[in-house]
Scaffold this active site. Structure first.
Site, mmCIF file in Angstrom:
data_model
loop_
_atom_site.group_PDB
_atom_site.id
_atom_site.type_symbol
_atom_site.label_atom_id
_atom_site.label_comp_id
_atom_site.label_asym_id
_atom_site.label_seq_id
_atom_site.Cartn_x
_atom_site.Cartn_y
_atom_site.Cartn_z
ATOM 1 N N SER A 156 0.939 -1.241 0.033
ATOM 2 C CA SER A 156 0.089 0.167 -0.091
ATOM 3 C C SER A 156 0.996 1.356 0.082
ATOM 4 C CB SER A 156 -0.855 0.075 1.156
ATOM 5 O OG SER A 156 -1.907 1.180 1.169
ATOM 6 N N ASP A 201 -9.837 -5.232 -4.082
ATOM 7 C CA ASP A 201 -9.211 -4.210 -3.260
ATOM 8 C C ASP A 201 -9.963 -2.937 -3.301
ATOM 9 O OD1 ASP A 201 -7.859 -2.412 -1.905
ATOM 10 O OD2 ASP A 201 -5.724 -3.211 -2.685
ATOM 11 N N HIS A 228 -7.872 -5.556 0.240
ATOM 12 C CA HIS A 228 -6.639 -4.854 0.383
ATOM 13 C C HIS A 228 -5.525 -5.591 0.890
ATOM 14 C CE1 HIS A 228 -4.263 -1.105 0.199
ATOM 15 N NE2 HIS A 228 -4.348 -0.986 1.628
#
Length: 230
Positions: A78, A177, A207
């Protein structure tokens, strides 16, 4: 000797990448470093933290690994994927792994589906059992607006540097996601200038890609990519 630096995401903790680090340590003799970025961890304390502090902290850990190991790989999840990308442009790492890297954020189509499921659970009286709802609420309650602004500044700072990435890079993105859209992985893949680059989409993964049902298959692909000769 070989080492692997794993960097977690915004408002996250080492927990986000620990399954991968544990898998690597089980199947190799590499050292894995999983730092907690300033203000992050099990208890968030993001007030007053600047985005460059997150970068600098990861940078210091990487410099220590480079002093002690001939080969160092960097994994970023991320926001950590953006930090890892920055490090790849500045330091002699051997390979780069980007997991749900947030060059773009908020997948509105998937987020809409998640909200529909949350609403359904609400009307069924099962809202407290909904993992997505609990995660979203915890993030909202503990994340100052100023911290979100710093996250956006970090993305804006790193995105122009992506074209400077030349090291072999594996990009993995969850199909479902709701935080980072698939176009983020495509953008990174098309922007970096690595001759050896690969993008994979993990079916059904949300995610937290290192916690998805198909994580072991993903982890094996990562190790295979890291071990293969360039």
């Amino acid at each position: 000797m070989t080492a692997c630096l794993c960097i977690h995401g915004f408002t996250g903790s080492p927990m986000e990448v620990e399954p991968l680090a544990e898998y690597i340590q089980k199947h190799t003799n590499w050292e894995c470093a999983i730092p907690t970025l300033p203000g992050h961890g099990s208890e968030l304390s993001l007030k007053g933290i600047m985005y460059n502090e997150w970068i600098q902290h990861a940078e210091e850990v990487l410099k220590d690994l480079l002093k002690r190991h001939e080969i160092v790989y960097v994994v970023g999840f991320s926001m950590g994927g953006l930090i890892a990308s920055y490090l790849a442009t500045k330091y002699p790492i051997k390979k780069l792994i980007l997991l749900s890297a947030a060059a773009y954020y908020v997948n509105f189509a998937q987020l809409h589906q998640d909200i529909r499921i949350i609403c359904a659970d609400f009307f069924k009286g099962r809202i407290r059992e909904n993992e997505q709802y609990n995660r979203y609420m915890n993030k909202i309650k503990s994340t100052p607006l100023a911290a979100t602004i710093q996250f956006r500044k970090l993305v804006q700072y790193v995105k122009p540097l992506l074209a400077n990435i030349h090291v072999p890079t594996l990009i993995a993105q969850g199909e479902k996601d709701g935080i980072v859209p698939l176009k983020s992985a495509s953008y990174i893949y098309n922007t970096i200038r690595a001759e050896n680059k690969k993008m994979i989409c993990v079916e059904e993964s949300k995610h937290l890609i290192c916690h998805c049902e198909k994580r072991e298959t993903l982890f094996q692909e990562i190790i295979t990519f890291l071990e293969e000769t360039s």
